[in-house]
Design an enzyme around this catalytic site. Structure first.
Site, PDB file in Angstrom:
ATOM      1  N   GLY A 204       6.300   0.988  11.320  1.00  0.00           N
ATOM      2  CA  GLY A 204       7.276   0.141  10.625  1.00  0.00           C
ATOM      3  C   GLY A 204       6.627  -0.844   9.673  1.00  0.00           C
TER       4      GLY A 204
ATOM      5  CG  HIS B 181       4.382   2.974   5.758  1.00  0.00           C
ATOM      6  ND1 HIS B 181       4.260   1.614   5.619  1.00  0.00           N
ATOM      7  CD2 HIS B 181       3.690   3.296   6.878  1.00  0.00           C
ATOM      8  CE1 HIS B 181       3.527   1.130   6.608  1.00  0.00           C
ATOM      9  NE2 HIS B 181       3.158   2.121   7.383  1.00  0.00           N
TER      10      HIS B 181
END
Lengths: 278, 278
Positions: free
Chosen positions: B30, B36
């Protein structure tokens, strides 16, 4: 129809991912006896397709153990599995299972350091690693294991749960020779005298059940009587323990559903056995 | 259409086994950044369905590390993944991933004791265990990992090969801030001064490439110049090493395709970076 023989990992993976219906898997180290065959039959009852692996897994043997002498008879094994009409026989080789640069291990804490883990500290790491590999290659819905290796069964249930493997592990009853000795490929090592004396293991287990049935519950006293009986038959006890069937932790007083687990040497041959107290 | 949010392991397993077409998987902790998102885009280019996991994995943090302070922003993450039209977001909880009786670990020898493994001896065991679990839950065809964690990428390639997992691991290029600092959720920890000084990591890596391009090949000399540059910017070096890209073993002379790997502390924040020598 004869079983399909598969030696390569890639081929096994390709075949198993195309199989329709459920897959039941029986992992073995070969030299099959009635115990193995009962697992095959259980797999056939429960699954659409049955795959039996035959692989003497080097990583579960310590350097001083019997890897080289472990009994092997692939032709006979194939014949037996053909007779039972097993769908696939997977017999990989060391080079493919453990290539020179192999570095990955699956291990289970706690459950593997007690009982057999005490005298065989690297054994279960070998078992959990090879079974993870075999499950990943075969992707079975069910895996059938004998309750004879009760600690192994418990360890592998823990492992599949922890690693979120979807293979369901099904424990099947231990199979005994007519005189009560638990079937094992290692029984082959016993001399005629040792073979006779080895029955004392099962006799000791039955004695424990009798004592419990007659109201005795104290583990120490019961183990002591079991030891005497086995020692009288020249068995050298590795361990006798009474444990909770799910945690394998030692208990002090027997109860219905607990398990007595035993490992005994006759000469150099180490035999294991267990019963559930009823 | 918004991404489907899945919190339970059982639901994720049910969903992924019914998915048609290929599955591309991006595991994350996260607090998503462009690094990402570049993995997500790579996954979308390559796969019919994309699943992103968001899980701050406790077992890869040592007790004295930053687990509790690790930055989290689930709402923002979901928003970003929705914008990219990711199919599924899996965000399991600790209780289900590591139940109280959890006991199983996947570990990779050798590759995990060098470099980051020296200062973080239990880190990779946590990574390999959680990734095995996630792969077993999601069953991806492809898993996308950034080359920023180059050692992690190497370790996970070894693991999937050794365990016969069929998931193909795809390494994707490291993404940098405009000034060259490698993107990392941990950059958030840096003070303004530290943030400025942290650019010295990338500058040192570029210096090494320059030196090589100009004919210098001796690792010792090149590392020494890199150290000077980083120390001048108040970085405390954990390690700088020049390694073979597949074995991670230290080499003595640079060659095209080798990799320089670096870990440096700025204050308490540990940053890693690497480049391939061209």
């Amino acid at each position: 129809m004869n079983s399909v023989l598969i030696r390569s990992v890639a081929e096994m993976q390709m075949v198993s991912c195309k199989i329709k219906g459920t897959i039941g898997f029986v992992p073995t180290m070969g030299f099959l006896h009635e115990g193995h065959l009962s697992l095959v039959k259980a797999a056939q009852n429960r699954s659409d397709n049955v795959i039996v692996s035959i692989y003497v897994n080097p990583s579960q043997f310590a350097p001083d153990e019997d890897l080289d002498n472990y009994p092997r008879d692939l032709d006979k094994d194939i014949e037996l599995l053909n007779e039972l009409q097993v769908d696939y026989i997977f017999f990989p080789n060391d080079k493919e299972m453990y290539p020179a640069d192999f570095k990955t291990w699956v291990s289970v804490d706690k459950l593997t350091t007690m009982l057999c883990g005490k005298s065989r500290p690297t054994h279960f790491r070998g078992v959990t690693t090879i079974v993870t590999k075999l499950i990943n290659i075969i992707r079975p819905d069910f895996m059938f294991l004998g309750e004879k290796d009760f600690q192994q069964l418990t360890v592998l249930k823990q492992m599949t749960k922890d690693l979120n493997l979807t293979t369901e592990i099904i424990g099947c009853p231990l199979v005994r020779e007519p005189d009560g000795l638990a079937m094992s490929s290692r029984n082959k090592y016993l001399t005629i005298d040792q073979r006779k004396n080895a029955i004392s293991i099962y006799k000791a287990l039955l004695l424990a059940q009798d004592l419990f049935t007659n109201g005795h519950k104290t583990v120490d006293k019961i183990i002591s009587k079991m030891k005497t009986l086995i020692n009288q038959h020249k068995g050298t006890i590795d361990y006798i323990d009474v444990v909770d069937s799910s945690t394998l932790e030692s208990i002090e007083n027997l109860y219905v559903g607990c398990r007595i687990v035993v490992a005994v040497y006759f000469g150099k041959t180490r035999l294991i056995d267990n019963i559930e107290i009823k």
